[in-house]
Motif scaffolding. Structure first.
Motif, mmCIF file in Angstrom:
data_model
loop_
_atom_site.group_PDB
_atom_site.id
_atom_site.type_symbol
_atom_site.label_atom_id
_atom_site.label_comp_id
_atom_site.label_asym_id
_atom_site.label_seq_id
_atom_site.Cartn_x
_atom_site.Cartn_y
_atom_site.Cartn_z
ATOM 1 N N UNK A 38 1.049 -1.066 -0.092
ATOM 2 C CA UNK A 38 0.014 0.091 0.119
ATOM 3 C C UNK A 38 0.837 1.316 -0.073
ATOM 4 N N UNK A 39 0.657 2.140 -1.018
ATOM 5 C CA UNK A 39 1.651 3.184 -1.319
ATOM 6 C C UNK A 39 1.361 4.268 0.095
ATOM 7 N N UNK A 40 0.378 4.552 0.468
ATOM 8 C CA UNK A 40 0.212 5.545 1.484
ATOM 9 C C UNK A 40 0.666 4.970 2.681
ATOM 10 N N UNK A 41 0.724 3.664 3.142
ATOM 11 C CA UNK A 41 1.327 3.366 4.152
ATOM 12 C C UNK A 41 3.036 3.314 4.139
ATOM 13 N N UNK A 93 4.530 5.620 2.361
ATOM 14 C CA UNK A 93 4.746 7.064 2.375
ATOM 15 C C UNK A 93 4.654 7.436 4.032
ATOM 16 N N UNK A 94 3.628 6.796 4.688
ATOM 17 C CA UNK A 94 3.551 7.248 6.333
ATOM 18 C C UNK A 94 4.928 6.606 7.027
ATOM 19 N N UNK A 95 5.334 5.518 6.495
ATOM 20 C CA UNK A 95 6.595 4.890 7.383
ATOM 21 C C UNK A 95 7.598 5.988 6.988
ATOM 22 N N UNK A 96 7.824 6.346 5.800
ATOM 23 C CA UNK A 96 8.905 7.187 5.404
ATOM 24 C C UNK A 96 8.938 8.246 5.960
ATOM 25 N N UNK A 124 13.706 5.377 -1.343
ATOM 26 C CA UNK A 124 14.201 6.117 -0.621
ATOM 27 C C UNK A 124 15.067 7.262 -1.213
ATOM 28 N N UNK A 125 15.917 6.851 -2.533
ATOM 29 C CA UNK A 125 16.677 7.737 -3.139
ATOM 30 C C UNK A 125 15.932 8.766 -3.703
ATOM 31 N N UNK A 126 14.582 8.489 -4.175
ATOM 32 C CA UNK A 126 13.540 9.494 -4.896
ATOM 33 C C UNK A 126 12.748 10.027 -3.848
ATOM 34 N N UNK A 127 12.862 10.191 -2.630
ATOM 35 C CA UNK A 127 12.068 10.638 -1.693
ATOM 36 C C UNK A 127 12.627 11.789 -1.126
ATOM 37 N N UNK A 128 11.749 12.481 -0.182
ATOM 38 C CA UNK A 128 12.515 13.849 0.515
ATOM 39 C C UNK A 128 13.329 12.937 1.644
ATOM 40 N N UNK A 129 13.254 11.836 1.967
ATOM 41 C CA UNK A 129 14.414 11.233 2.919
ATOM 42 C C UNK A 129 15.665 11.362 2.573
ATOM 43 N N UNK A 130 15.905 11.365 1.414
ATOM 44 C CA UNK A 130 17.176 11.660 1.041
ATOM 45 C C UNK A 130 17.762 12.707 1.155
ATOM 46 N N UNK A 131 17.020 14.039 1.056
ATOM 47 C CA UNK A 131 17.499 15.235 1.319
ATOM 48 C C UNK A 131 17.629 15.329 2.870
ATOM 49 N N UNK A 132 16.877 14.753 3.670
ATOM 50 C CA UNK A 132 17.112 14.891 5.026
ATOM 51 C C UNK A 132 18.425 14.197 5.490
ATOM 52 N N UNK A 133 18.518 13.103 4.869
ATOM 53 C CA UNK A 133 19.888 12.345 5.346
ATOM 54 C C UNK A 133 21.232 13.204 4.825
#
Length: 123
Positions: A1-4, A6-9, A64-73
């Motif tokens: 599930x995509x929303x799950x 996203x929420x986890x990330x 992960x690489x294509x998410x905002x989490x990469x910028x956070x790291x």
């Protein structure tokens, strides 16, 4: 599930930014219980270790690489004063580089390499 996913990330992103929130006190307990991960640098180390483990899968690495989490790291890597955390985040970035098969054009690879070079010079 995509929303799950996203929420986890988002939860991972928040934990990397600030550390996890303490758990609520259980019934009958006089002192609030804190999760098994302490706040601060130790919590961020645990989050980085978790990300390193998860990035072994190509689909997860791509996400992960294509998410905002990469910028956070990248931001945490730049601002961290702890060499252990910097080392762990460098491991995560290396693992992501190894396992990622798709990168968005929005990802600034030169910035990633510049930050990794700066961290290597510091040590």
């Amino acid at each position: 599930n995509q929303s799950a996913i996203d929420a986890h990330l988002v939860a991972i992103d928040q934990a990397l930014a600030t550390g996890p929130a303490p758990r609520a006190a259980s019934a009958g307990s006089k002192t609030p219980k804190v999760g098994s991960i302490s706040t601060g640098s130790t919590a961020k180390l645990h989050v980085a270790a978790y990300l390193n483990h998860m990035s072994q899968d190509a689909d997860v690495a791509n996400y992960i690489v294509n998410s905002p989490l990469m910028k956070r790291m990248m931001a945490v890597l730049k601002s961290s004063q702890t060499s252990d955390l910097k080392f762990r985040l460098c491991l995560v970035l290396g693992s992501l580089a190894r396992h990622t098969t798709l990168m968005s054009q929005d990802l600034n690879i030169s910035e990633v390499l510049l930050i990794l070079t700066e961290v290597a010079r510091e040590n």
